[in-house]
Design a protein around this motif. Structure first.
Motif, short mmCIF file in Angstrom:
data_model
loop_
_atom_site.label_atom_id
_atom_site.label_comp_id
_atom_site.label_asym_id
_atom_site.label_seq_id
_atom_site.Cartn_x
_atom_site.Cartn_y
_atom_site.Cartn_z
N THR A 146 -9.21 -0.76 4.85
CA THR A 146 -9.06 0.69 4.69
C THR A 146 -8.50 1.28 5.96
O THR A 146 -8.89 0.87 7.07
CB THR A 146 -10.43 1.33 4.39
OG1 THR A 146 -10.92 0.80 3.14
CG2 THR A 146 -10.33 2.85 4.28
N ASN A 198 -6.25 4.98 0.42
CA ASN A 198 -6.39 4.55 1.82
C ASN A 198 -6.56 3.05 1.97
O ASN A 198 -6.74 2.55 3.08
CB ASN A 198 -7.58 5.27 2.46
CG ASN A 198 -7.36 6.77 2.58
OD1 ASN A 198 -6.21 7.22 2.62
ND2 ASN A 198 -8.43 7.54 2.63
N GLN A 199 -6.50 2.31 0.86
CA GLN A 199 -6.68 0.87 0.90
C GLN A 199 -5.34 0.14 1.04
O GLN A 199 -4.37 0.51 0.36
CB GLN A 199 -7.39 0.39 -0.37
CG GLN A 199 -8.80 0.92 -0.50
CD GLN A 199 -9.50 0.40 -1.74
OE1 GLN A 199 -8.93 -0.38 -2.50
NE2 GLN A 199 -10.74 0.81 -1.93
N TYR A 200 -5.32 -0.87 1.89
CA TYR A 200 -4.12 -1.68 2.09
C TYR A 200 -4.44 -3.12 1.70
O TYR A 200 -5.43 -3.69 2.14
CB TYR A 200 -3.63 -1.56 3.55
CG TYR A 200 -3.07 -0.18 3.75
CD1 TYR A 200 -1.73 0.09 3.50
CD2 TYR A 200 -3.91 0.89 4.07
CE1 TYR A 200 -1.23 1.38 3.61
CE2 TYR A 200 -3.41 2.18 4.17
CZ TYR A 200 -2.07 2.42 3.94
OH TYR A 200 -1.58 3.70 4.01
N GLY A 214 0.80 -1.22 0.00
CA GLY A 214 0.00 0.00 0.00
C GLY A 214 0.83 1.26 0.00
O GLY A 214 2.00 1.28 -0.42
N ARG A 233 -13.28 -1.79 7.53
CA ARG A 233 -13.82 -2.35 6.28
C ARG A 233 -12.96 -3.53 5.80
O ARG A 233 -12.55 -3.58 4.64
CB ARG A 233 -13.90 -1.27 5.21
CG ARG A 233 -14.79 -0.09 5.58
CD ARG A 233 -14.77 0.97 4.48
NE ARG A 233 -15.40 2.20 4.94
CZ ARG A 233 -15.16 3.42 4.42
NH1 ARG A 233 -14.29 3.55 3.44
NH2 ARG A 233 -15.79 4.47 4.88
N ARG A 291 -8.30 -6.94 1.46
CA ARG A 291 -7.84 -5.58 1.77
C ARG A 291 -8.52 -5.03 3.01
O ARG A 291 -9.47 -5.61 3.52
CB ARG A 291 -8.14 -4.66 0.58
CG ARG A 291 -9.62 -4.36 0.40
CD ARG A 291 -9.91 -3.60 -0.87
NE ARG A 291 -9.84 -4.46 -2.03
CZ ARG A 291 -10.05 -4.06 -3.27
NH1 ARG A 291 -10.33 -2.80 -3.52
NH2 ARG A 291 -9.99 -4.91 -4.28
#
Length: 371
Positions: A115, A129-131, A94, A108, A113
């Motif tokens: 957030t 903002n997503q991993y 990320g 989430r 993934r």
């Protein structure tokens, strides 16, 4: 424990310093990650150049007036967790600060993934903002993390640029002019466009990079910046500006009377970003900044998230197979470990120096005598 960061002076990008601070205790629901490695490319310099205008400095605030942390893409490992759904040892891909570690607030969660729900990131583009959880990430392949860090965020932008142009029938053009043709985002775009029927992909570059660009096989023609007159002035064309060079943009707008669209992607030529007349009072179409998250939002709405993901994953694996071909790889990684080496690599990338076949992989959590 402590975290070391590379801070950049926002109004003078060549001024940097290393900063080490003691880690604060985690709150419930947070995780601490060790940032093992991250790529540094001209794309990250674009983040800095547009840091205020496009809020890139807001992702990882330094807490010090006038200083910022440039966001980078790479891989990290969870070393401490107060979140029941994210175990210690999990590997993540990320968006990170240029630092040895950072703290996330996962939310989430899905198998693929999560957030970062940190309050200061709530208003920033969700895509950043997503991993991605490497164990279940369809884009991840073990053994190629360096190339993934270097090319994955850039290729997604490349794929979206091509999709945006096709979505608009290439604005009626039959030639695409791509500046900074040796850059990773440009050649990723060319790789996609080269597959399109009836579209000539023309790479614009400096004399030193002509051979490299021609060797890739994704440009129909490679033209040096001082040889624009070798392209017919009445060519129905689109200019895709990866350089941010105002002088070049002016020259293209003035030469090509049949310029259908002018797309600004980023600024690899930082010293030219404020060139007189860049983007204003030019003949032809107004230069329009391409914003990848907007095209993502449009396509996920039209296709649905699953189909969007399927198409992107297929394109990525096709691209990776070409780039990592053992007989003629497009890219090799050069590692820079430790604060001094990271500072030096940043200065090199900022100056636009180096071999286009070399990709820089940095780490602030490792030290190496070799740098």
């Amino acid at each position: 424990m402590s975290t070391t960061s590379l801070l950049i002076r926002k109004d003078q990008l060549s001024t940097t310093r290393l900063h080490t601070a003691t880690d604060e205790a985690l709150a419930d629901g947070q995780v601490r990650v060790r940032i093992d490695s991250f790529a540094l490319t001209s794309n990250n310099i674009t983040y800095a150049a547009f840091g205020d205008a496009m809020s890139y400095w807001r992702f990882f605030p330094s807490g010090e007036e006038g200083w910022g942390s440039i966001p980078v893409w790479g891989f990290a490992s969870v070393v401490q967790s107060l979140h029941p759904g994210v175990p210690v040892g999990e590997r993540l891909y990320g968006y990170w600060p240029m630092a040895s570690s950072t703290v996330l607030s996962p939310g989430r969660l899905s198998p693929e993934r999560f957030t970062d729900m940190a309050p200061h990131r709530a208003e920033l583009p969700a895509v950043y903002n997503q991993y991605f959880r490497c164990a279940s990430d369809p884009l991840y392949t073990a053994g190629t993390e360096d190339i993934q860090a270097l090319l994955r965020p850039l290729f997604i932008t490349s794929w979206l640029i091509d999709d945006f142009m096709a979505d608009n029938d290439f604005f009626g053009a039959n030639a695409m002019l791509l500046s900074s043709a040796s850059s990773k985002t440009a050649y990723g775009t060319a790789f996609q466009m080269h597959k399109r029927e009836g579209i000539e992909v023309i790479g614009l570059t400096s004399p030193a990079n002509v051979a490299f660009c021609e060797s890739l096989g994704c440009y129909d023609r490679v033209v040096t910046y001082d040889a624009l007159d070798s392209i017919a002035a009445d060519t129905p064309c689109v200019y895709v500006d990866f350089a941010g060079n105002g002088t070049l943009r002016n020259a293209i707008h003035e030469r090509f009377a049949n310029l259908k669209y002018s797309s600004s992607i980023g600024g690899t030529h930082v010293e030219q970003l404020a060139a007189k007349g860049a983007g204003k009072d030019l003949p032809g179409p107004r230069a329009t900044l391409f914003f990848a998250p907007a095209q993502i939002k449009k396509r996920t709405t039209e296709w649905g998230p699953e189909e969007f993901g399927r198409r992107m994953v297929a394109a990525w694996h096709d691209f990776m197979a070409t780039v990592t071909d053992a007989k003629a790889p497009w890219l090799h990684a050069e590692h820079h470990n430790g604060g001094v080496a990271v500072q030096a690599a940043y200065a090199q990338v900022l100056a636009g120096k180096g071999d286009p076949r070399t990709g820089h992989i940095l780490s602030l959590c490792k030290e190496s005598a070799a740098g």
